[in-house]
Enzyme design. Structure first.
Site, PDB file in Angstrom:
ATOM      1  N   MET A  11       0.977  -1.273  -0.011  1.00 37.24           N
ATOM      2  CA  MET A  11       0.150   0.021  -0.123  1.00 37.24           C
ATOM      3  C   MET A  11       0.810   1.264   0.027  1.00 37.24           C
ATOM      4  O   MET A  11       1.868   1.232   0.684  1.00 37.24           O
ATOM      5  CB  MET A  11      -1.065   0.050   1.206  1.00 37.24           C
ATOM      6  N   ASP A  85      -5.827  -1.762 -12.992  1.00 37.16           N
ATOM      7  CA  ASP A  85      -5.483  -1.464 -11.678  1.00 37.16           C
ATOM      8  C   ASP A  85      -6.192  -2.255 -10.809  1.00 37.16           C
ATOM      9  O   ASP A  85      -7.344  -2.836 -11.080  1.00 37.16           O
ATOM     10  CB  ASP A  85      -5.762   0.079 -11.411  1.00 37.16           C
ATOM     11  N   GLU A  86      -5.726  -2.286  -9.470  1.00 39.17           N
ATOM     12  CA  GLU A  86      -6.082  -3.222  -8.445  1.00 39.17           C
ATOM     13  C   GLU A  86      -6.644  -4.818  -8.922  1.00 39.17           C
ATOM     14  O   GLU A  86      -7.400  -5.163  -8.509  1.00 39.17           O
ATOM     15  CB  GLU A  86      -7.474  -2.515  -7.969  1.00 39.17           C
ATOM     16  N   CYS A 143       8.733   1.489   5.045  1.00 39.61           N
ATOM     17  CA  CYS A 143       8.225   1.540   6.540  1.00 39.61           C
ATOM     18  C   CYS A 143       8.699   2.661   7.129  1.00 39.61           C
ATOM     19  O   CYS A 143       9.568   3.453   6.684  1.00 39.61           O
ATOM     20  CB  CYS A 143       8.590   0.115   7.261  1.00 39.61           C
ATOM     21  N   CYS A 145      10.167   2.956   9.614  1.00 36.36           N
ATOM     22  CA  CYS A 145      11.567   2.714  10.248  1.00 36.36           C
ATOM     23  C   CYS A 145      12.682   3.149   9.122  1.00 36.36           C
ATOM     24  O   CYS A 145      13.995   2.827   9.335  1.00 36.36           O
ATOM     25  CB  CYS A 145      11.760   0.967  10.834  1.00 36.36           C
ATOM     26  N   CYS A 180       7.246  -2.676   7.274  1.00 43.31           N
ATOM     27  CA  CYS A 180       8.086  -3.774   6.999  1.00 43.31           C
ATOM     28  C   CYS A 180       7.778  -5.220   8.139  1.00 43.31           C
ATOM     29  O   CYS A 180       6.867  -5.006   9.002  1.00 43.31           O
ATOM     30  CB  CYS A 180       9.596  -3.548   7.306  1.00 43.31           C
TER      31      CYS A 180
END
Length: 198
Positions: A11, A85-86, A143, A145, A180
């Site tokens: 996403m 798409d999708e 992510c 992080c 992650c």
């Protein structure tokens, strides 16, 4: 030679934006584009594809029982390209139909979508694309992080990560966060330690 392409990512990696930019690039070269999306995706309207950065276009909504090959055979234009798409919401049979369009009409079919759900299980349409696409490429996202995000973490209204539920739950940044695997498992452990079982 035309190919079936699968461009996947977590996403927030700009899959829809890349699909719409690809559409623009083909049209700029005077090629027609058949833009498709599964009809289950109604977040921005029944026939609208819209990216988080504001790009949007009208698309043809395909129900899960639609024969995409038959639709293309009846409605295609010369030199047409197909962009989906999708694509994770396609059935395996529909992925096979897209592949047959490539073979019989020698036109590229470019599919953009997620590979896995919020529990890291492959969507059926994505699994079939991994099995038969001639070109598979990852669109990377990050992510919080800083590591590569691979998990589509689903959140409840309080911001807790969900670890149970139906495979399909439509949403955007309000419902999902790309993470992650290490951070996702850490959040699961923290929630369980706090007595939060979702």
């Amino acid at each position: 030679m035309a190919k079936l392409y699968f461009k996947f990512g977590a996403m927030g990696c700009s899959k829809t934006a890349q699909a719409l930019i690809t559409k623009f690039n083909y049209e700029e070269r005077d090629m027609s584009v058949m833009l498709l999306k599964p009809s289950i995706d109604t977040r921005d309207g029944a026939t609208v594809l819209k990216s988080r950065i504001g790009l949007e276009a009208e698309a043809i909504a395909m129900p899960s029982d639609a024969d995409i090959y038959a639709y293309y055979s009846e409605n295609h234009l010369p030199g047409q390209v197909v962009i989906v798409d999708e694509c994770q919401f396609l059935t395996p049979e529909q992925v096979d139909q897209l592949s047959q369009i490539v073979i019989d009409y020698d036109v590229p079919v470019l599919c953009f979508g997620l590979s896995t759900d919020f529990l890291t299980h492959l969507f059926p349409g994505s699994r079939r694309l991994f099995e038969i696409a001639e070109s598979v490429a990852e669109i990377k996202s990050v992510c919080k992080c800083g590591k590569k995000a691979t998990v589509n973490a689903r959140m409840d209204d309080e911001g807790h990560i969900l670890f149970s539920g139906d495979q399909v739950c439509l949403g955007g940044n309000d419902r999902y966060m790309a993470m992650c695997r290490k951070c996702w498992l850490k959040r699961k452990k923290e929630q369980e330690a706090a007595g939060i079982f979702t």
